[in-house]
Write an enzyme that holds these catalytic residues in place. Sequence first.
Site, short mmCIF file in Angstrom:
data_model
loop_
_atom_site.label_atom_id
_atom_site.label_comp_id
_atom_site.label_asym_id
_atom_site.label_seq_id
_atom_site.Cartn_x
_atom_site.Cartn_y
_atom_site.Cartn_z
N LYS A 64 74.60 65.08 51.57
CA LYS A 64 73.81 63.94 50.94
C LYS A 64 74.53 62.87 50.50
CE LYS A 64 70.68 65.57 48.17
NZ LYS A 64 69.62 66.57 47.75
N LEU A 70 76.18 60.67 53.26
CA LEU A 70 75.41 59.92 54.21
C LEU A 70 74.52 58.77 53.42
CD1 LEU A 70 73.69 62.99 56.11
CD2 LEU A 70 75.17 61.35 56.91
N ARG A 99 74.87 54.30 53.67
CA ARG A 99 73.76 53.19 53.52
C ARG A 99 74.74 52.01 52.42
NH1 ARG A 99 68.50 52.07 52.54
NH2 ARG A 99 68.24 50.68 50.90
N GLU A 120 67.55 54.44 55.90
CA GLU A 120 66.43 53.92 54.80
C GLU A 120 66.86 54.89 53.62
OE1 GLU A 120 65.12 51.40 54.70
OE2 GLU A 120 63.90 51.55 53.09
N LYS A 131 63.01 83.57 60.43
CA LYS A 131 63.63 83.27 61.61
C LYS A 131 64.43 84.09 62.23
CE LYS A 131 64.44 78.42 63.05
NZ LYS A 131 64.62 77.08 62.79
N GLU A 143 71.58 71.01 60.08
CA GLU A 143 71.09 70.47 60.99
C GLU A 143 70.73 69.05 60.41
OE1 GLU A 143 67.47 71.77 63.99
OE2 GLU A 143 66.53 71.09 62.06
N ASN A 162 58.35 60.23 60.17
CA ASN A 162 58.47 61.12 59.13
C ASN A 162 57.23 61.53 58.56
OD1 ASN A 162 60.03 62.73 57.19
ND2 ASN A 162 59.45 61.32 55.37
N THR A 199 55.48 65.31 58.25
CA THR A 199 55.47 65.84 56.87
C THR A 199 53.98 66.31 56.87
OG1 THR A 199 56.92 64.24 56.10
CG2 THR A 199 55.21 65.22 54.44
N ILE A 200 53.05 65.28 57.30
CA ILE A 200 51.63 66.10 57.43
C ILE A 200 51.29 66.97 58.22
CG2 ILE A 200 49.16 65.02 58.07
CD1 ILE A 200 50.19 62.34 56.45
P1 0O2 Z 1 67.28 56.27 45.11
O1 0O2 Z 1 68.19 55.41 44.28
O2 0O2 Z 1 65.91 55.98 44.96
O3 0O2 Z 1 67.87 56.26 46.43
P2 0O2 Z 1 67.72 64.04 45.47
O4 0O2 Z 1 68.23 65.33 45.21
O5 0O2 Z 1 66.56 63.64 44.58
O6 0O2 Z 1 68.93 63.00 45.88
P3 0O2 Z 1 66.11 65.36 47.57
O7 0O2 Z 1 65.62 66.31 46.70
O8 0O2 Z 1 66.97 65.97 48.67
O9 0O2 Z 1 67.01 64.27 47.18
O10 0O2 Z 1 64.72 64.59 48.15
P4 0O2 Z 1 63.98 63.67 47.52
O11 0O2 Z 1 64.03 63.92 46.00
O12 0O2 Z 1 62.59 63.92 47.99
O13 0O2 Z 1 64.26 62.25 47.93
C1 0O2 Z 1 65.89 61.84 48.03
C2 0O2 Z 1 65.55 60.27 48.02
O14 0O2 Z 1 64.98 59.70 48.91
C3 0O2 Z 1 65.24 59.82 46.55
O15 0O2 Z 1 66.13 58.88 46.11
C4 0O2 Z 1 63.81 59.31 46.90
O16 0O2 Z 1 63.67 58.03 46.09
C5 0O2 Z 1 64.16 58.82 48.10
N1 0O2 Z 1 62.95 58.78 49.06
C6 0O2 Z 1 61.87 59.93 49.06
N2 0O2 Z 1 60.98 59.65 49.89
C7 0O2 Z 1 60.96 58.16 50.26
C8 0O2 Z 1 60.25 57.15 50.64
O17 0O2 Z 1 59.03 57.57 51.26
N3 0O2 Z 1 60.62 55.97 51.08
C9 0O2 Z 1 61.76 55.61 50.57
N4 0O2 Z 1 62.10 54.45 50.63
N5 0O2 Z 1 62.67 56.55 49.69
C10 0O2 Z 1 62.46 57.73 49.47
P5 0O2 Z 1 67.44 59.26 45.15
O18 0O2 Z 1 68.18 59.81 45.94
O19 0O2 Z 1 66.67 59.73 43.93
O20 0O2 Z 1 67.90 57.82 44.78
P1 0O2 Z 2 61.32 73.67 58.22
O1 0O2 Z 2 62.57 73.70 57.20
O2 0O2 Z 2 60.10 74.14 57.45
O3 0O2 Z 2 61.01 72.22 58.41
P2 0O2 Z 2 62.58 76.39 66.34
O4 0O2 Z 2 62.61 76.15 64.75
O5 0O2 Z 2 63.16 77.68 66.95
O6 0O2 Z 2 61.34 76.36 66.90
P3 0O2 Z 2 65.08 75.17 67.00
O7 0O2 Z 2 65.48 74.92 68.38
O8 0O2 Z 2 65.70 76.40 66.37
O9 0O2 Z 2 63.55 75.40 67.00
O10 0O2 Z 2 65.06 74.04 66.21
P4 0O2 Z 2 64.54 72.45 66.34
O11 0O2 Z 2 63.14 72.51 67.31
O12 0O2 Z 2 65.60 71.66 66.79
O13 0O2 Z 2 64.21 72.37 65.09
C1 0O2 Z 2 63.15 72.96 64.47
C2 0O2 Z 2 62.92 72.06 63.08
O14 0O2 Z 2 62.36 70.90 63.40
C3 0O2 Z 2 61.46 72.77 62.35
O15 0O2 Z 2 62.11 73.45 61.20
C4 0O2 Z 2 61.03 71.30 61.69
O16 0O2 Z 2 61.63 70.76 60.52
C5 0O2 Z 2 61.10 70.53 62.90
N1 0O2 Z 2 60.04 70.50 63.81
C6 0O2 Z 2 60.18 70.92 65.09
N2 0O2 Z 2 59.01 70.87 65.81
C7 0O2 Z 2 58.23 70.53 64.87
C8 0O2 Z 2 56.54 70.18 64.73
O17 0O2 Z 2 55.95 70.05 65.94
N3 0O2 Z 2 56.03 69.61 63.80
C9 0O2 Z 2 56.98 69.42 62.75
N4 0O2 Z 2 56.26 69.05 61.66
N5 0O2 Z 2 58.14 69.63 62.60
C10 0O2 Z 2 58.90 70.16 63.58
P5 0O2 Z 2 61.45 74.66 60.74
O18 0O2 Z 2 61.93 75.90 61.33
O19 0O2 Z 2 59.73 74.49 61.02
O20 0O2 Z 2 61.73 74.78 59.33
#
Ligand code: 0O2
Ligand code: 0O2
Length: 198
Positions: free
Chosen positions: A19, A22, A26, A39, A54, A133, A142, A146-147
Amino acid sequence: MDNWDLFLAPYKQAVDELKIKLKGMRQQFELEDLHSPIEFVTGRVKPKTSILNKSTEKTSHDQIQDIAGLRIMCQFVDDIHSVVKLLRIRTDLNVVEERDYISNKKQSGYRSYHVVVEYPVQTRNGEKEILAEIQIRTLAMNFWATIEHSLNYKYQGQIPTAIGLRLQRAAEAAFQLDEEMSLIREEIQEAQAIFQKK
Ligand code: 0O2
Ligand code: 0O2
């Protein structure tokens, strides 16, 4: 600390380190006043219950590729390909598999580019290769994923047909949104550059 915490510790370390790295990519673009293909970045370690669910289909926990999961969100579809190229040339990780659900969207309507990487973490007992992954997608992809994920969870994978149809249409709308944004990409980037300087 139970065995699960010990098992998950290197995965957590991999997620935390990746994290930061990556997000660093940016920042490098920003420092040079360039459009960043990244982004924002999120990451998580797969919860124990999901790993157990799984691993019934796969032979062992170690073979699950997404215990360590990172997600990179991009503004434009082209940015996704730039990010994939940036990942391929890194020497601190090794790309072992790519799954292109953008050219080949899933039946559900799901679109994203998945890259599986091997990443070495340094532990008290030496180096351990961790699989992670990285899902790379646009903001529109996204939003949809998510929805759809929440609805799938609510209906335990059995989304009612009417809602399923709406989701298909929403997936198409998300695709159109990405297409439209790509067409005015230069205009948007110019505006963002002016805004950033301000
Ligand atoms: P900054 O300065 O805002 O970039 P974390 O442990 O908080 O770093 P986590 O728990 O993996 O990360 O995921 P989280 O908290 O959902 O989101 C990670 C970062 O992505 C946060 O920024 C959020 O502000 C940003 N983020 C989440 N959703 C969105 C979105 O829809 N749009 C945009 N532009 N940013 C989003 P940081 O890392 O706290 O700091
Ligand atoms: P999480 O953490 O709940 O998101 P498999 O998981 O066995 O079906 P494979 O080949 O192992 O598939 O991996 P793949 O398809 O590359 O990646 C699986 C992940 O992709 C899922 O994780 C989701 O995050 C995302 N994904 C794949 N298909 C869909 C889909 O139809 N809708 C949504 N919303 N996400 C999808 P998990 O396991 O669901 O875990």
